[in-house]
Design an enzyme around this catalytic site. Structure first.
Site, PDB file in Angstrom:
ATOM      1  N   SER A 122      -2.368 -81.064  40.336  1.00 41.03           N
ATOM      2  CA  SER A 122      -3.414 -80.204  39.794  1.00 41.03           C
ATOM      3  C   SER A 122      -3.774 -80.598  38.360  1.00 41.03           C
ATOM      4  O   SER A 122      -4.271 -81.693  38.133  1.00 41.03           O
ATOM      5  CB  SER A 122      -2.970 -78.750  39.904  1.00 41.03           C
ATOM      6  OG  SER A 122      -4.021 -77.857  39.642  1.00 41.03           O
ATOM      7  N   ASP A 290      -7.752 -76.837  50.465  1.00 44.20           N
ATOM      8  CA  ASP A 290      -7.577 -76.716  49.022  1.00 44.20           C
ATOM      9  C   ASP A 290      -8.874 -76.199  48.397  1.00 44.20           C
ATOM     10  O   ASP A 290      -9.906 -76.867  48.443  1.00 44.20           O
ATOM     11  CB  ASP A 290      -7.206 -78.073  48.423  1.00 44.20           C
ATOM     12  CG  ASP A 290      -6.669 -77.973  47.013  1.00 44.20           C
ATOM     13  OD1 ASP A 290      -7.075 -77.049  46.283  1.00 44.20           O
ATOM     14  OD2 ASP A 290      -5.848 -78.834  46.627  1.00 44.20           O
ATOM     15  N   HIS A 319      -3.848 -75.667  48.035  1.00 44.79           N
ATOM     16  CA  HIS A 319      -3.508 -76.261  46.737  1.00 44.79           C
ATOM     17  C   HIS A 319      -2.016 -76.173  46.426  1.00 44.79           C
ATOM     18  O   HIS A 319      -1.420 -77.136  45.933  1.00 44.79           O
ATOM     19  CB  HIS A 319      -4.317 -75.553  45.642  1.00 44.79           C
ATOM     20  CG  HIS A 319      -4.363 -76.296  44.355  1.00 44.79           C
ATOM     21  ND1 HIS A 319      -5.096 -77.450  44.177  1.00 44.79           N
ATOM     22  CD2 HIS A 319      -3.755 -76.049  43.155  1.00 44.79           C
ATOM     23  CE1 HIS A 319      -4.956 -77.872  42.931  1.00 44.79           C
ATOM     24  NE2 HIS A 319      -4.146 -77.043  42.286  1.00 44.79           N
TER      25      HIS A 319
END
Length: 349
Positions: A122, A290, A319
């Site tokens: 991320s 995601d 995610h």
């Protein structure tokens, strides 16, 4: 261990060696783990030893270093500022990429006398992709593995995040003089309650933020919340929301006048992903569910790159699955470790 950045922040690093009796007192290739937004280095160790990437890499003989960006619990030091100073929080992911990643990488590089592997999730991938446009940083990196890679955010589908963007909550925080964004503080809890009561259904807050996660053990959420979320800066949130609104991957936008003063131009300079050298091997994994690293945005990133990274697509993954899935070892970590091991022989350092 502690690394110092060029702008004076003191960053905590945790080092994890192999538990194997065959590798004890030996260090294999160094790998720097870069956590996501509102997380810290412990994020890589929250599941059981056979499910957490930090432990898995150590058991495979890697010299594991968990990084902690400025503002998180192990990185709240500075050579002249304290966390109570507003200037301590005057940064976004731009500084995390150009200073924090560089500072941690250089510290590890000097200690091990070895090029390093970088693994990011991320925000850790935003930092990595921006940093890799800088030749002096790339020169220290052997290869990189990026989980839920992000450089563009204009197609995100996370309903809760989009609601905050529409409310301009990032700009409200800055106008109010709130520089540290901490959802565990009294005002942070109050703000979250207000948003949930008036603007969004937060009974399942994870899905509206990350997308539907297939393999995340929801029964452990109370345990995870003992460690997360970590603080970040309001300016960092503002920079991320700029990316969503403008569809760009570039430096922080201060407005026309301040941009002229800081950058010598009306618009902030872009981080040109196409300038990342072909010589840097990349491995990327992304998911069909995601809501933050959207498939369209990831494919945009892949088209911008000159190189052709190895890519793993997991249709069911959201995610947070890439960090905390109970199936992550067999679904993605085994393939990622195969990729990393292909570049280096293991032995004593």
């Amino acid at each position: 261990m502690q690394a110092q950045t060029k702008d004076g922040y003191l960053l905590g690093l945790q080092r994890v060696a192999s538990n194997s009796r065959y590798l004890r007192r030996q260090y294999g290739p160094p790998v720097l783990l870069l956590h996501g937004l509102m997380m810290a280095g412990d994020a890589w160790f929250l599941n059981s030893p056979n499910q957490s990437l930090g432990f898995i890499l150590a058991d495979h003989g890697f010299d594991v270093w968990a990084g902690n960006v400025r503002g998180t619990r192990w990185s709240r030091g500075h050579v002249s500022l304290t966390e109570k100073d507003k200037d301590f929080w005057d940064w976004s992911w731009q500084e995390l990429a150009l200073y924090d990643l560089e500072g941690m990488a250089r510290y590890i590089y000097n200690i091990t006398n070895s090029k390093i592997f970088i693994v990011g999730h991320s925000q850790g991938t935003i930092m990595s992709l921006a940093a890799f446009t800088q030749p002096h940083i790339v020169s220290m990196v052997e290869a990189a593995a990026l989980l839920s890679p992000i450089s563009f955010l204009d197609h995100i589908s996370a309903s809760f995040v989009l609601r905050l963007v529409k409310m301009h909550i990032d700009e409200v925080l800055l106008v109010m003089g709130i520089h540290e964004l901490n959802f565990k503080s009294d005002w942070g809890t109050h703000m979250l309650d207000m948003v949930c009561d008036e603007y969004a259904n937060c009974s399942d807050l994870l899905t509206p933020i990350t997308g539907k996660n297939c393999c995340f053990n929801i029964s452990r959420i109370d345990f995870y919340l003992k460690y997360e979320p970590e603080p970040t800066s309001s300016k960092n949130l503002n920079h991320l929301f700029q990316m969503i609104r403008e569809g760009t991957f570039r430096m922080y936008d201060y407005g026309i006048l301040k941009n002229l003063i800081r950058y010598g131009r009306l618009q902030p300079p872009a981080f040109d992903v196409s300038s990342i050298p072909n010589s840097l091997p990349l491995w990327m994994a992304y998911g069909g569910n995601d809501a933050l690293a959207d498939v369209t945005d990831v494919q945009h990133t892949l088209k911008e790159l000159k190189s052709q990274p190895e890519v793993l697509f997991l249709e069911e993954y959201g995610h947070i699955d890439f960090l905390l899935s109970v199936r992550s070892k067999e679904d993605l970590y085994d393939d990622m470790i195969r990729f990393l091991k292909s570049f280096r022989k293991f032995g004593s350092y």
